[in-house]
Design a protein around this motif. Sequence first.
Motif, PDB file in Angstrom:
ATOM      1  N   ALA A 148     -10.258   9.080  -3.198  1.00 30.69           N
ATOM      2  CA  ALA A 148      -8.966   8.412  -3.411  1.00 30.69           C
ATOM      3  C   ALA A 148      -8.100   9.230  -4.361  1.00 30.69           C
ATOM      4  O   ALA A 148      -6.916   9.457  -4.089  1.00 30.69           O
ATOM      5  CB  ALA A 148      -9.162   6.997  -3.948  1.00 30.69           C
ATOM      6  N   ARG A 198      -4.944   5.402   3.768  1.00 28.12           N
ATOM      7  CA  ARG A 198      -6.295   4.810   3.789  1.00 28.12           C
ATOM      8  C   ARG A 198      -6.277   3.457   4.488  1.00 28.12           C
ATOM      9  O   ARG A 198      -7.155   3.145   5.296  1.00 28.12           O
ATOM     10  CB  ARG A 198      -6.829   4.638   2.370  1.00 28.12           C
ATOM     11  CG  ARG A 198      -7.186   5.949   1.704  1.00 28.12           C
ATOM     12  CD  ARG A 198      -7.641   5.737   0.309  1.00 28.12           C
ATOM     13  NE  ARG A 198      -8.869   4.933   0.333  1.00 28.12           N
ATOM     14  CZ  ARG A 198      -9.592   4.670  -0.722  1.00 28.12           C
ATOM     15  NH1 ARG A 198      -9.245   5.113  -1.899  1.00 28.12           N
ATOM     16  NH2 ARG A 198     -10.681   3.945  -0.625  1.00 28.12           N
ATOM     17  N   TYR A 199      -5.282   2.634   4.176  1.00 23.57           N
ATOM     18  CA  TYR A 199      -5.158   1.321   4.812  1.00 23.57           C
ATOM     19  C   TYR A 199      -5.010   1.477   6.331  1.00 23.57           C
ATOM     20  O   TYR A 199      -5.655   0.765   7.103  1.00 23.57           O
ATOM     21  CB  TYR A 199      -3.959   0.566   4.233  1.00 23.57           C
ATOM     22  CG  TYR A 199      -3.665  -0.720   4.951  1.00 23.57           C
ATOM     23  CD1 TYR A 199      -4.431  -1.858   4.720  1.00 23.57           C
ATOM     24  CD2 TYR A 199      -2.626  -0.798   5.871  1.00 23.57           C
ATOM     25  CE1 TYR A 199      -4.178  -3.042   5.395  1.00 23.57           C
ATOM     26  CE2 TYR A 199      -2.354  -1.974   6.550  1.00 23.57           C
ATOM     27  CZ  TYR A 199      -3.137  -3.098   6.318  1.00 23.57           C
ATOM     28  OH  TYR A 199      -2.886  -4.260   6.990  1.00 23.57           O
ATOM     29  N   ARG A 204      -4.645  11.076  -3.208  1.00 22.74           N
ATOM     30  CA  ARG A 204      -3.378  10.740  -3.876  1.00 22.74           C
ATOM     31  C   ARG A 204      -2.699  12.004  -4.398  1.00 22.74           C
ATOM     32  O   ARG A 204      -1.483  12.153  -4.294  1.00 22.74           O
ATOM     33  CB  ARG A 204      -3.617   9.758  -5.018  1.00 22.74           C
ATOM     34  CG  ARG A 204      -3.939   8.368  -4.561  1.00 22.74           C
ATOM     35  CD  ARG A 204      -4.194   7.424  -5.724  1.00 22.74           C
ATOM     36  NE  ARG A 204      -4.746   6.184  -5.238  1.00 22.74           N
ATOM     37  CZ  ARG A 204      -5.838   5.607  -5.721  1.00 22.74           C
ATOM     38  NH1 ARG A 204      -6.484   6.162  -6.750  1.00 22.74           N
ATOM     39  NH2 ARG A 204      -6.275   4.494  -5.215  1.00 22.74           N
ATOM     40  N   HIS A 232       0.878  -1.165   0.000  1.00 17.60           N
ATOM     41  CA  HIS A 232       0.000   0.000   0.000  1.00 17.60           C
ATOM     42  C   HIS A 232       0.918   1.218   0.000  1.00 17.60           C
ATOM     43  O   HIS A 232       1.700   1.398   0.923  1.00 17.60           O
ATOM     44  CB  HIS A 232      -0.886   0.023   1.248  1.00 17.60           C
ATOM     45  CG  HIS A 232      -1.637  -1.256   1.478  1.00 17.60           C
ATOM     46  ND1 HIS A 232      -2.864  -1.506   0.926  1.00 17.60           N
ATOM     47  CD2 HIS A 232      -1.300  -2.364   2.196  1.00 17.60           C
ATOM     48  CE1 HIS A 232      -3.276  -2.710   1.307  1.00 17.60           C
ATOM     49  NE2 HIS A 232      -2.333  -3.253   2.071  1.00 17.60           N
ATOM     50  N   HIS A 284     -12.873   6.890   2.376  1.00 17.26           N
ATOM     51  CA  HIS A 284     -13.419   5.915   1.432  1.00 17.26           C
ATOM     52  C   HIS A 284     -14.665   6.414   0.699  1.00 17.26           C
ATOM     53  O   HIS A 284     -15.351   5.627   0.046  1.00 17.26           O
ATOM     54  CB  HIS A 284     -13.695   4.593   2.156  1.00 17.26           C
ATOM     55  CG  HIS A 284     -12.442   3.929   2.596  1.00 17.26           C
ATOM     56  ND1 HIS A 284     -11.785   4.262   3.751  1.00 17.26           N
ATOM     57  CD2 HIS A 284     -11.686   2.978   2.008  1.00 17.26           C
ATOM     58  CE1 HIS A 284     -10.691   3.534   3.860  1.00 17.26           C
ATOM     59  NE2 HIS A 284     -10.603   2.745   2.820  1.00 17.26           N
ATOM     60  N   ASP A 323      -2.839   5.616  -0.418  1.00 16.76           N
ATOM     61  CA  ASP A 323      -3.465   4.307  -0.209  1.00 16.76           C
ATOM     62  C   ASP A 323      -2.970   3.666   1.088  1.00 16.76           C
ATOM     63  O   ASP A 323      -3.717   2.949   1.756  1.00 16.76           O
ATOM     64  CB  ASP A 323      -3.209   3.390  -1.397  1.00 16.76           C
ATOM     65  CG  ASP A 323      -3.865   3.908  -2.673  1.00 16.76           C
ATOM     66  OD1 ASP A 323      -4.928   4.554  -2.577  1.00 16.76           O
ATOM     67  OD2 ASP A 323      -3.307   3.681  -3.757  1.00 16.76           O
TER      68      ASP A 323
END
Length: 184
Positions: free
Chosen positions: A145, A123-124, A149, A116, A140, A120
Amino acid sequence: MSVQPPIPASPDAETQAAETVTSATSTTTSPAMPTSAHARDLPGPDENPGRDVVIFDGQCNACALAAKRLHQMDFGKDRLAFLSLHDPRVTQRYSDLTYDDLMAQMYVIDTEGNRHGGADAVRYLTRRLPILWAFAPMMHIPGTARLSRWMYGIVARNRYWISRKFFGTKNSCDSDACSIHFNK
């Protein structure tokens, strides 16, 4: 994206990478390049197997402080381990990640080996660390996203300037390896 092997910190970097000490429980290698004081006491994957591994720029004070804060947010201290991207263990364990990849963004390698990167990874982590669960729904929402980014990329590209401006980093690192980033 160009593929470039990691640049050794010094002529002795290959020697340092080869100086691996093996004990009955773990294998440790001395880091090739100095890291920020914020990153020196973070738990590594050798001492803490079975955890997600956060790979960050240990020479960037802002990045190292963020890693330290993540460690503090891991209340049970059983979810995360940390490696500076300048540590030779990174190339030994995660040879698919190039130096350019690692300099562009932080990575979290989960316990199943999934990578990841950048936003990302953030987010994880909102799903992984209970204290960040409140942010997970926001991270989410459809369309966020791409925006996250883009925002992460701006911060990542300017992290050395941010470190200098807000975290007291001088115009050169201990090893002078990151001075190229200060002329912005």
